[in-house]
Design a protein around this motif. Structure first.
Motif, mmCIF file in Angstrom:
data_model
loop_
_atom_site.group_PDB
_atom_site.id
_atom_site.type_symbol
_atom_site.label_atom_id
_atom_site.label_comp_id
_atom_site.label_asym_id
_atom_site.label_seq_id
_atom_site.Cartn_x
_atom_site.Cartn_y
_atom_site.Cartn_z
ATOM 1 N N ILE A 17 0.811 -1.854 -0.015
ATOM 2 C CA ILE A 17 -0.104 0.137 -0.013
ATOM 3 C C ILE A 17 0.810 1.231 0.120
ATOM 4 C CG2 ILE A 17 -1.995 -1.191 0.963
ATOM 5 C CD1 ILE A 17 -0.749 0.382 3.936
ATOM 6 N N ARG A 18 0.388 2.147 -0.231
ATOM 7 C CA ARG A 18 0.932 3.780 -0.120
ATOM 8 C C ARG A 18 0.112 4.427 1.166
ATOM 9 N NH1 ARG A 18 0.972 2.023 -6.072
ATOM 10 N NH2 ARG A 18 -1.059 3.548 -6.254
ATOM 11 N N PRO A 19 1.126 5.626 1.180
ATOM 12 C CA PRO A 19 0.798 6.150 2.434
ATOM 13 C C PRO A 19 -1.462 7.041 2.123
ATOM 14 C CG PRO A 19 2.527 6.756 1.939
ATOM 15 C CD PRO A 19 2.533 5.820 1.002
ATOM 16 N N GLU A 20 -0.922 7.674 0.872
ATOM 17 C CA GLU A 20 -2.646 8.485 0.182
ATOM 18 C C GLU A 20 -3.750 7.599 0.332
ATOM 19 O OE1 GLU A 20 -0.001 7.264 -3.435
ATOM 20 O OE2 GLU A 20 0.725 7.368 -1.253
ATOM 21 N N GLU A 21 -3.147 5.823 -0.412
ATOM 22 C CA GLU A 21 -4.459 5.008 -0.105
ATOM 23 C C GLU A 21 -5.116 4.914 1.383
ATOM 24 O OE1 GLU A 21 -3.157 3.078 -3.768
ATOM 25 O OE2 GLU A 21 -1.886 2.147 -1.875
ATOM 26 N N TRP A 22 -5.010 5.468 1.935
ATOM 27 C CA TRP A 22 -4.742 5.056 3.566
ATOM 28 C C TRP A 22 -6.946 5.062 3.860
ATOM 29 C CZ3 TRP A 22 -8.978 8.405 6.497
ATOM 30 C CH2 TRP A 22 -8.470 9.606 5.862
ATOM 31 N N PRO A 23 -7.634 6.121 2.853
ATOM 32 C CA PRO A 23 -9.305 5.885 3.464
ATOM 33 C C PRO A 23 -9.635 4.401 2.487
ATOM 34 C CG PRO A 23 -8.553 7.517 2.313
ATOM 35 C CD PRO A 23 -7.130 6.851 2.226
ATOM 36 N N THR A 24 -8.904 4.131 1.294
ATOM 37 C CA THR A 24 -9.214 2.549 1.221
ATOM 38 C C THR A 24 -8.650 1.083 2.031
ATOM 39 O OG1 THR A 24 -8.519 3.377 -1.522
ATOM 40 C CG2 THR A 24 -8.897 0.632 -0.990
ATOM 41 N N GLU A 50 -14.740 1.739 12.880
ATOM 42 C CA GLU A 50 -15.114 2.685 12.541
ATOM 43 C C GLU A 50 -15.055 3.704 13.545
ATOM 44 O OE1 GLU A 50 -19.801 3.674 10.322
ATOM 45 O OE2 GLU A 50 -19.037 3.070 12.559
ATOM 46 N N ALA A 51 -14.801 2.978 14.607
ATOM 47 C CA ALA A 51 -15.043 4.885 15.695
ATOM 48 C C ALA A 51 -13.787 4.885 15.816
ATOM 49 C CB ALA A 51 -14.856 4.198 16.885
ATOM 50 N N ARG A 52 -12.356 4.815 15.204
ATOM 51 C CA ARG A 52 -11.094 5.490 15.321
ATOM 52 C C ARG A 52 -10.917 7.080 13.895
ATOM 53 N NH1 ARG A 52 -8.022 1.521 17.269
ATOM 54 N NH2 ARG A 52 -8.135 -0.802 17.263
ATOM 55 N N PRO A 53 -10.081 7.213 15.005
ATOM 56 C CA PRO A 53 -10.289 8.669 13.577
ATOM 57 C C PRO A 53 -9.239 8.597 12.857
ATOM 58 C CG PRO A 53 -8.448 9.082 15.840
ATOM 59 C CD PRO A 53 -9.667 7.231 15.889
ATOM 60 N N ASP A 54 -9.600 9.929 12.023
ATOM 61 C CA ASP A 54 -8.613 9.335 10.405
ATOM 62 C C ASP A 54 -7.414 9.421 10.901
ATOM 63 O OD1 ASP A 54 -11.060 9.140 9.021
ATOM 64 O OD2 ASP A 54 -11.560 11.726 7.621
ATOM 65 N N SER A 55 -7.001 10.001 11.521
ATOM 66 C CA SER A 55 -5.546 9.841 12.187
ATOM 67 C C SER A 55 -5.067 8.810 12.010
ATOM 68 C CB SER A 55 -5.129 10.912 13.015
ATOM 69 O OG SER A 55 -5.841 9.847 14.290
ATOM 70 N N PHE A 56 -5.582 7.150 12.546
ATOM 71 C CA PHE A 56 -5.224 6.402 13.541
ATOM 72 C C PHE A 56 -4.887 5.712 12.031
ATOM 73 C CE2 PHE A 56 -5.936 1.998 12.796
ATOM 74 C CZ PHE A 56 -5.212 1.653 14.275
ATOM 75 N N TRP A 57 -6.185 5.921 10.587
ATOM 76 C CA TRP A 57 -6.064 5.351 9.686
ATOM 77 C C TRP A 57 -4.139 5.834 8.352
ATOM 78 C CZ3 TRP A 57 -8.158 0.877 9.388
ATOM 79 C CH2 TRP A 57 -8.975 0.235 10.266
ATOM 80 N N ARG A 72 4.569 -4.718 7.057
ATOM 81 C CA ARG A 72 3.827 -4.230 5.155
ATOM 82 C C ARG A 72 2.369 -4.708 5.302
ATOM 83 N NH1 ARG A 72 7.895 -2.164 1.674
ATOM 84 N NH2 ARG A 72 8.093 -0.889 3.369
ATOM 85 N N GLN A 73 1.716 -3.608 4.675
ATOM 86 C CA GLN A 73 0.732 -4.461 4.185
ATOM 87 C C GLN A 73 0.757 -4.359 2.407
ATOM 88 O OE1 GLN A 73 -2.882 -1.904 5.351
ATOM 89 N NE2 GLN A 73 -4.204 -3.402 4.053
ATOM 90 N N PHE A 74 -0.284 -5.425 2.134
ATOM 91 C CA PHE A 74 0.144 -6.074 0.405
ATOM 92 C C PHE A 74 -1.298 -6.299 0.769
ATOM 93 C CE2 PHE A 74 4.261 -7.474 2.068
ATOM 94 C CZ PHE A 74 5.375 -6.775 0.425
ATOM 95 N N ILE A 75 -1.808 -5.334 -1.245
ATOM 96 C CA ILE A 75 -3.217 -5.817 -1.232
ATOM 97 C C ILE A 75 -2.715 -6.136 -2.846
ATOM 98 C CG2 ILE A 75 -3.860 -3.879 -0.110
ATOM 99 C CD1 ILE A 75 -3.302 -3.004 -3.494
ATOM 100 N N ALA A 76 -4.048 -6.809 -3.173
ATOM 101 C CA ALA A 76 -4.201 -7.596 -3.916
ATOM 102 C C ALA A 76 -5.275 -6.021 -5.127
ATOM 103 C CB ALA A 76 -4.997 -8.869 -4.498
ATOM 104 N N GLU A 77 -5.154 -5.546 -6.058
ATOM 105 C CA GLU A 77 -5.580 -4.866 -6.931
ATOM 106 C C GLU A 77 -6.075 -5.149 -8.352
ATOM 107 O OE1 GLU A 77 -5.458 0.015 -8.274
ATOM 108 O OE2 GLU A 77 -3.838 -0.848 -7.888
ATOM 109 N N ALA A 78 -7.749 -5.323 -8.133
ATOM 110 C CA ALA A 78 -8.533 -5.570 -9.558
ATOM 111 C C ALA A 78 -7.886 -5.038 -10.679
ATOM 112 C CB ALA A 78 -9.253 -6.611 -9.703
#
Length: 191
Positions: A17-24, A50-57, A72-78
């Motif tokens: 993952i990339r830092p700016e992808e925190w919402p996803t 869900e209750a965690r603030p955006d700063s946590f993510w 390290r978090q890895f994702i699979a992007e379709a």
């Protein structure tokens, strides 16, 4: 480690993952916590996450993407950009204590947060995610990679066996609950 004969490189891109992808990152975690077996697979509830603030993510995504990070978090992007699944690997150092207070005997990776969207299951995607996570742990000098799985989560246990993990014989009480246990699965480095 795993056989990915049913996947092609056009199906998914597996990457960190990339830092700016925190919402996803947040969106996928909340989806995972709504899975019917989430109570067996995760140590937090949907409501807690869900209750965690955006700063946590934001911090979670930034620290995972940092050079030299211990996780390290890895994702699979379709192909359509959807995040189909995720796996996170933590590095545990020899001589330290793990999250449960047990002494870590050797440098190892610890897999957490495994999730694949239901519509992407059964095609080898979990193997591709584990391949990326385990390779990252090996690059950081891990001697083995482990994970803990709830004793009643047969679906996950089957998936972990398919990607090369096997029970170590270690059983630990589920955090905060003396009536349930988790089973340790391991993959030792062979080369």
């Amino acid at each position: 480690m795993s056989s990915l004969t049913s996947l092609t490189s056009d199906d998914y891109v597996v990457r960190a993952i990339r830092p700016e992808e925190w919402p996803t990152v947040k969106e996928l975690r909340l989806l995972a916590l709504r899975d019917p077996v989430a109570h067996l697979a995760f140590l937090e509830s949907y409501e807690e996450a869900e209750a965690r603030p955006d700063s946590f993510w934001q911090e979670r995504a930034t620290s995972s993407a940092a050079k030299g990070a211990g996780a390290r978090q890895f994702i699979a992007e379709a192909a359509d950009g959807t995040w189909a699944g995720s796996v996170t690997v933590l590095i545990e150092e020899a001589g330290t204590k793990d999250w449960a207070g047990h002494l870590v005997e050797r440098r190892q990776g610890h897999v957490v947060g495994v999730f694949v969207r239901p519509e992407h299951r059964g095609n080898g995607l979990i193997g591709a995610l584990f391949d990326a996570g385990v390779a990252w742990a090996w690059e950081r000098g891990a001697e083995r990679v482990r994970l803990l799985v709830h004793e009643d989560n047969g679906r996950a246990q089957g998936a972990y066996r398919k990607v090369g993990f096997s029970p170590s014989g270690v059983v630990v009480p589920l955090s905060g609950d003396g009536t349930q246990s988790e089973v340790e699965y391991v993959l030792d480095r062979t080369s």
